[in-house]
Design a protein around this motif. Structure first.
Motif, PDB file in Angstrom:
ATOM      1  N   LEU A   9       0.829  -1.206   0.000  1.00  0.00           N
ATOM      2  CA  LEU A   9       0.000   0.000   0.000  1.00  0.00           C
ATOM      3  C   LEU A   9       0.865   1.258   0.000  1.00  0.00           C
ATOM      4  N   LEU A  10       1.908   1.282   0.833  1.00  0.00           N
ATOM      5  CA  LEU A  10       2.803   2.434   0.896  1.00  0.00           C
ATOM      6  C   LEU A  10       3.516   2.660  -0.432  1.00  0.00           C
ATOM      7  N   ARG A  11       3.992   1.571  -1.041  1.00  0.00           N
ATOM      8  CA  ARG A  11       4.659   1.696  -2.345  1.00  0.00           C
ATOM      9  C   ARG A  11       3.713   2.281  -3.387  1.00  0.00           C
ATOM     10  N   GLY A  12       2.460   1.820  -3.369  1.00  0.00           N
ATOM     11  CA  GLY A  12       1.485   2.301  -4.331  1.00  0.00           C
ATOM     12  C   GLY A  12       1.164   3.778  -4.149  1.00  0.00           C
ATOM     13  N   ILE A  13       1.044   4.206  -2.889  1.00  0.00           N
ATOM     14  CA  ILE A  13       0.743   5.619  -2.609  1.00  0.00           C
ATOM     15  C   ILE A  13       1.902   6.499  -3.051  1.00  0.00           C
ATOM     16  N   PHE A  14       3.132   6.062  -2.770  1.00  0.00           N
ATOM     17  CA  PHE A  14       4.294   6.832  -3.220  1.00  0.00           C
ATOM     18  C   PHE A  14       4.367   6.866  -4.748  1.00  0.00           C
ATOM     19  N   ALA A  15       4.010   5.749  -5.388  1.00  0.00           N
ATOM     20  CA  ALA A  15       4.065   5.684  -6.851  1.00  0.00           C
ATOM     21  C   ALA A  15       3.119   6.706  -7.478  1.00  0.00           C
ATOM     22  N   GLU A  16       2.054   7.044  -6.768  1.00  0.00           N
ATOM     23  CA  GLU A  16       1.109   8.051  -7.250  1.00  0.00           C
ATOM     24  C   GLU A  16       1.496   9.454  -6.786  1.00  0.00           C
ATOM     25  N   ASN A  17       2.693   9.551  -6.174  1.00  0.00           N
ATOM     26  CA  ASN A  17       3.224  10.842  -5.687  1.00  0.00           C
ATOM     27  C   ASN A  17       2.351  11.489  -4.612  1.00  0.00           C
ATOM     28  N   ASP A  21      -0.151  11.535   1.957  1.00  0.00           N
ATOM     29  CA  ASP A  21      -0.976  10.380   2.340  1.00  0.00           C
ATOM     30  C   ASP A  21      -0.107   9.240   2.846  1.00  0.00           C
ATOM     31  N   ALA A  22       1.027   9.021   2.198  1.00  0.00           N
ATOM     32  CA  ALA A  22       1.929   7.942   2.609  1.00  0.00           C
ATOM     33  C   ALA A  22       2.485   8.211   4.004  1.00  0.00           C
ATOM     34  N   VAL A  23       2.872   9.458   4.254  1.00  0.00           N
ATOM     35  CA  VAL A  23       3.414   9.817   5.566  1.00  0.00           C
ATOM     36  C   VAL A  23       2.343   9.672   6.641  1.00  0.00           C
ATOM     37  N   GLU A  24       1.115  10.098   6.334  1.00  0.00           N
ATOM     38  CA  GLU A  24       0.021   9.988   7.299  1.00  0.00           C
ATOM     39  C   GLU A  24      -0.276   8.535   7.631  1.00  0.00           C
ATOM     40  N   LEU A  25      -0.258   7.667   6.621  1.00  0.00           N
ATOM     41  CA  LEU A  25      -0.482   6.241   6.856  1.00  0.00           C
ATOM     42  C   LEU A  25       0.617   5.674   7.742  1.00  0.00           C
ATOM     43  N   PHE A  26       1.866   6.033   7.425  1.00  0.00           N
ATOM     44  CA  PHE A  26       2.991   5.531   8.218  1.00  0.00           C
ATOM     45  C   PHE A  26       2.873   5.988   9.670  1.00  0.00           C
ATOM     46  N   LYS A  27       2.531   7.267   9.870  1.00  0.00           N
ATOM     47  CA  LYS A  27       2.380   7.789  11.231  1.00  0.00           C
ATOM     48  C   LYS A  27       1.246   7.090  11.973  1.00  0.00           C
ATOM     49  N   LYS A  28       0.167   6.794  11.258  1.00  0.00           N
ATOM     50  CA  LYS A  28      -0.979   6.117  11.872  1.00  0.00           C
ATOM     51  C   LYS A  28      -0.600   4.714  12.329  1.00  0.00           C
ATOM     52  N   MET A  41       9.849  -1.731   5.804  1.00  0.00           N
ATOM     53  CA  MET A  41       8.822  -0.699   5.689  1.00  0.00           C
ATOM     54  C   MET A  41       9.443   0.690   5.773  1.00  0.00           C
ATOM     55  N   CYS A  42      10.370   0.864   6.725  1.00  0.00           N
ATOM     56  CA  CYS A  42      11.049   2.155   6.864  1.00  0.00           C
ATOM     57  C   CYS A  42      11.825   2.497   5.592  1.00  0.00           C
ATOM     58  N   ALA A  43      12.408   1.486   4.967  1.00  0.00           N
ATOM     59  CA  ALA A  43      13.167   1.715   3.734  1.00  0.00           C
ATOM     60  C   ALA A  43      12.245   2.198   2.614  1.00  0.00           C
ATOM     61  N   ILE A  44      11.026   1.647   2.542  1.00  0.00           N
ATOM     62  CA  ILE A  44      10.061   2.078   1.531  1.00  0.00           C
ATOM     63  C   ILE A  44       9.722   3.553   1.732  1.00  0.00           C
ATOM     64  N   VAL A  45       9.448   3.931   2.983  1.00  0.00           N
ATOM     65  CA  VAL A  45       9.082   5.315   3.282  1.00  0.00           C
ATOM     66  C   VAL A  45      10.273   6.249   3.043  1.00  0.00           C
ATOM     67  N   MET A  46      11.448   5.816   3.517  1.00  0.00           N
ATOM     68  CA  MET A  46      12.644   6.641   3.366  1.00  0.00           C
ATOM     69  C   MET A  46      12.969   6.867   1.885  1.00  0.00           C
ATOM     70  N   HIS A  54      11.812  15.185  -0.644  1.00  0.00           N
ATOM     71  CA  HIS A  54      11.453  15.523   0.739  1.00  0.00           C
ATOM     72  C   HIS A  54      12.606  15.131   1.667  1.00  0.00           C
ATOM     73  N   THR A  55      13.734  15.771   1.442  1.00  0.00           N
ATOM     74  CA  THR A  55      14.964  15.391   2.132  1.00  0.00           C
ATOM     75  C   THR A  55      14.889  15.625   3.632  1.00  0.00           C
ATOM     76  N   GLN A  56      14.297  16.744   4.031  1.00  0.00           N
ATOM     77  CA  GLN A  56      14.220  17.053   5.456  1.00  0.00           C
ATOM     78  C   GLN A  56      13.389  16.024   6.205  1.00  0.00           C
ATOM     79  N   LYS A  57      12.265  15.614   5.604  1.00  0.00           N
ATOM     80  CA  LYS A  57      11.424  14.594   6.231  1.00  0.00           C
ATOM     81  C   LYS A  57      12.174  13.262   6.325  1.00  0.00           C
ATOM     82  N   ALA A  58      12.923  12.939   5.269  1.00  0.00           N
ATOM     83  CA  ALA A  58      13.702  11.699   5.277  1.00  0.00           C
ATOM     84  C   ALA A  58      14.777  11.745   6.350  1.00  0.00           C
TER      85      ALA A  58
END
Length: 218
Positions: A9-17, A21-28, A41-46, A54-58
């Motif tokens: 799910l995270l990969r798909g959300i990132f693929a749609e840019n 939404d991806a960050v919110e899902l991860f935080k949830k 999972m952390c590697a996918i988000v990072m 989004h270097t600062q967030k990473a």
């Protein structure tokens, strides 16, 4: 839901840019203790954050991971280092390189190529020499990507003769240039109006059985 489901799910959300939404899902997932993110999972988000600028967030996520149970691995560190280099923040990238060495996490050629690329773009050749010395000490030798990065950096500074010497050196060391390397040196010759030399590179490509791509000889 399983880890695999959330990762997909995270990969798909990132693929749609849809980074937010991806960050919110991860935080949830973390906040509601639905699951404790593992390294994958952390590697996918990072990677998703880093590749989309989004270097600062990473970077913040990296520091958070360092305090948790799932410690960042080299892939994650490389993602952040590459993003920092793309942003031109070489000091921060080199600081992370020094940090991971102190943690006995050994950098690889990907780590060094990212930083060398960033240094080339800024013309910081003395620092590049220092990195090369470090690589030798780690029994790590530049690959075709490293040499292509150097060739490209030199050509963009108009130092085509130096770039040619780098190419000769890589061949002497048994590293075969690829079509990207040849394109870079051809572009360098064309920028200096040395079209005869550029055409000779095309001839070399043909002799080696390497098919020039659409950028060759332009």
């Amino acid at each position: 839901m399983t880890f695999r489901t959330f990762n997909t799910l995270l990969r798909g959300i990132f693929a749609e840019n849809k980074v937010k939404d991806a960050v919110e899902l991860f935080k949830k997932l973390v906040r509601d203790k639905i699951c404790e993110p593992d390294e994958f999972m952390c590697a996918i988000v990072m990677n998703g954050l880093s590749k989309r600028g989004h270097t600062q967030k990473a970077s913040s996520l990296l520091r958070l991971m360092e305090q948790g149970s799932s410690k960042p691995d080299l892939f994650i560190y490389n993602s952040v280092i590459d993003a920092l280099c793309e942003d031109g923040n070489l000091d921060a990238a080199i600081n992370i390189l020094n940090e991971i060495k102190q943690k006995d996490i050994y950098p690889d050629i990907v780590t060094y190529n990212s930083i060398i690329d960033g240094l080339c773009k800024l013309g910081l050749w003395e620092k590049i020499e220092t990195l090369f010395s470090e690589m030798v000490n780690l029994n790590m030798y530049p690959d075709v990507c490293t040499f292509t990065i150097l060739t490209d950096g030199l050509c963009k500074e108009g130092k085509v003769e130096d770039a040619g010497e780098v190419m000769e050196h890589m061949v002497e060391k048994g590293v075969e240039p690829n079509v990207i390397t040849y394109n870079v040196i051809m572009d360098g010759y064309c920028l200096r109006g040395q079209l005869d030399r550029a055409r000779r590179i095309v001839d070399i490509l043909i002799d080696k059985g390497i098919e020039p791509d659409s950028g060759a000889g332009k």
